[in-house]
Scaffold this motif. Sequence first.
Motif, short mmCIF file in Angstrom:
data_model
loop_
_atom_site.label_atom_id
_atom_site.label_comp_id
_atom_site.label_asym_id
_atom_site.label_seq_id
_atom_site.Cartn_x
_atom_site.Cartn_y
_atom_site.Cartn_z
N ARG A 54 0.83 -1.21 0.00
CA ARG A 54 0.00 0.00 0.00
C ARG A 54 0.86 1.25 0.00
N GLY A 55 1.97 1.21 0.66
CA GLY A 55 2.92 2.32 0.64
C GLY A 55 2.42 3.58 1.31
N PRO A 56 3.32 4.54 1.50
CA PRO A 56 2.93 5.85 2.02
C PRO A 56 2.37 6.72 0.90
N GLN A 57 1.58 7.69 1.30
CA GLN A 57 1.10 8.69 0.33
C GLN A 57 2.01 9.91 0.29
N THR A 58 2.59 10.24 1.44
CA THR A 58 3.44 11.43 1.55
C THR A 58 4.76 11.07 2.20
N VAL A 59 5.85 11.65 1.69
CA VAL A 59 7.20 11.33 2.15
C VAL A 59 7.95 12.63 2.40
N LEU A 60 8.66 12.69 3.51
CA LEU A 60 9.54 13.82 3.83
C LEU A 60 10.95 13.29 3.99
N ASP A 61 11.89 13.87 3.24
CA ASP A 61 13.29 13.46 3.30
C ASP A 61 14.10 14.63 3.83
N LEU A 62 14.57 14.51 5.07
CA LEU A 62 15.35 15.57 5.69
C LEU A 62 16.84 15.32 5.48
N GLY A 63 17.53 16.28 4.87
CA GLY A 63 18.92 16.10 4.48
C GLY A 63 19.01 15.28 3.20
N THR A 64 18.25 15.71 2.20
CA THR A 64 18.03 14.87 1.02
C THR A 64 19.28 14.64 0.18
N GLY A 65 20.24 15.57 0.19
CA GLY A 65 21.47 15.38 -0.60
C GLY A 65 21.18 15.17 -2.06
N SER A 66 21.59 14.04 -2.60
CA SER A 66 21.37 13.71 -4.01
C SER A 66 19.92 13.36 -4.30
N GLY A 67 19.08 13.29 -3.27
CA GLY A 67 17.69 12.86 -3.43
C GLY A 67 17.52 11.36 -3.34
N ALA A 68 18.58 10.64 -2.96
CA ALA A 68 18.57 9.18 -3.03
C ALA A 68 17.38 8.55 -2.30
N LEU A 69 17.20 8.88 -1.03
CA LEU A 69 16.15 8.22 -0.26
C LEU A 69 14.76 8.59 -0.76
N LEU A 70 14.53 9.87 -0.99
CA LEU A 70 13.21 10.31 -1.46
C LEU A 70 12.88 9.68 -2.81
N LEU A 71 13.81 9.73 -3.74
CA LEU A 71 13.53 9.23 -5.09
C LEU A 71 13.40 7.71 -5.11
N ALA A 72 14.15 7.02 -4.25
CA ALA A 72 13.98 5.58 -4.14
C ALA A 72 12.58 5.25 -3.64
N ALA A 73 12.08 6.03 -2.67
CA ALA A 73 10.74 5.80 -2.14
C ALA A 73 9.68 6.09 -3.21
N LEU A 74 9.85 7.15 -3.95
CA LEU A 74 8.87 7.49 -4.99
C LEU A 74 8.88 6.46 -6.11
N ALA A 75 10.04 5.92 -6.43
CA ALA A 75 10.12 4.85 -7.43
C ALA A 75 9.46 3.57 -6.91
N GLN A 76 9.57 3.33 -5.61
CA GLN A 76 8.98 2.13 -4.99
C GLN A 76 7.45 2.22 -4.96
N TRP A 77 6.93 3.42 -4.67
CA TRP A 77 5.49 3.60 -4.52
C TRP A 77 5.01 4.69 -5.47
N PRO A 78 4.49 4.32 -6.63
CA PRO A 78 4.13 5.31 -7.67
C PRO A 78 3.04 6.29 -7.29
N GLN A 79 2.28 5.98 -6.23
CA GLN A 79 1.22 6.90 -5.82
C GLN A 79 1.72 7.97 -4.85
N ALA A 80 2.95 7.85 -4.37
CA ALA A 80 3.46 8.75 -3.33
C ALA A 80 3.99 10.06 -3.91
#
Length: 283
Positions: A118-144
Amino acid sequence: MTGSSPTCLTSGNIPDALRAATDRLAGSSDTARLDAELLMAHALGLSRGDMLMRQRDLGVPADFAALVARRTAGEPVAHIIGTRDFWTITLAVTPDTLIPRPDSETLIEAAVDHFGARGPQTVLDLGTGSGALLLAALAQWPQARGLGIDASAAALAVARDNAARLDLGARADFRIGDWAKGVEGAFDLLLINPPYIGVDEPLSGDVLREPASALFAGADGLDDYRRIAPDLPRLIAPFGMAAIEIGHRQGESVGALVAAQGLNVAIRRDLAGLDRCIVATRT
């Protein structure tokens, strides 16, 4: 030493050049063979897998020796080739950001276990840097959808470029900021990878080429956790979670800081069996 002579790196066949490069890099890298293969693939303009399958049919590219020399001098492979694989995505990296590492995938694994399909709908990445964590999460859950915060404008430029290249720009927003200061609302998933190295801790290897502002956090490495922890209760949505990367000796200390905010705390280990992530949920 004949096996690592410059000639072997500039002529002959690729298997011999890879062996010579591995010999050359063995004194400065714990992943000498992998480094050699990644550099060869980059020089050929191929993926590593394609290079390995076709290695006996291809010649050694002229610039391979120069790439090996840069690595021998201590330049990280990710900076030389300009990319790094992380989770299911490939990210552009520069000296303005931390190089994404497999240890940090522990945070995404924790989120997958928590949310499932089901995944999360909203994601907050603090200290995003290259965007690695946020973009990995968005790729994992297309609705987020997600927001990445960083204090570095140069890092945010890298993150925005990565989002655009991965066709995730419409679902990812990036903003300069000071951790959670001024961030409104609650999020289903918080991903946080703050600096956690004490200023007097000895360092070696690739980390010496990475931005100090993304590494050091006071005498004990806990300064940024102390600033982040008080905001967690208001930022974690009901049934949501925060995944916070830690140094492998910081589970107890960071866990105590988070638990003091009235949150449930669990420690998750990385593939090496070391404490790597604090999972925080609402009571």
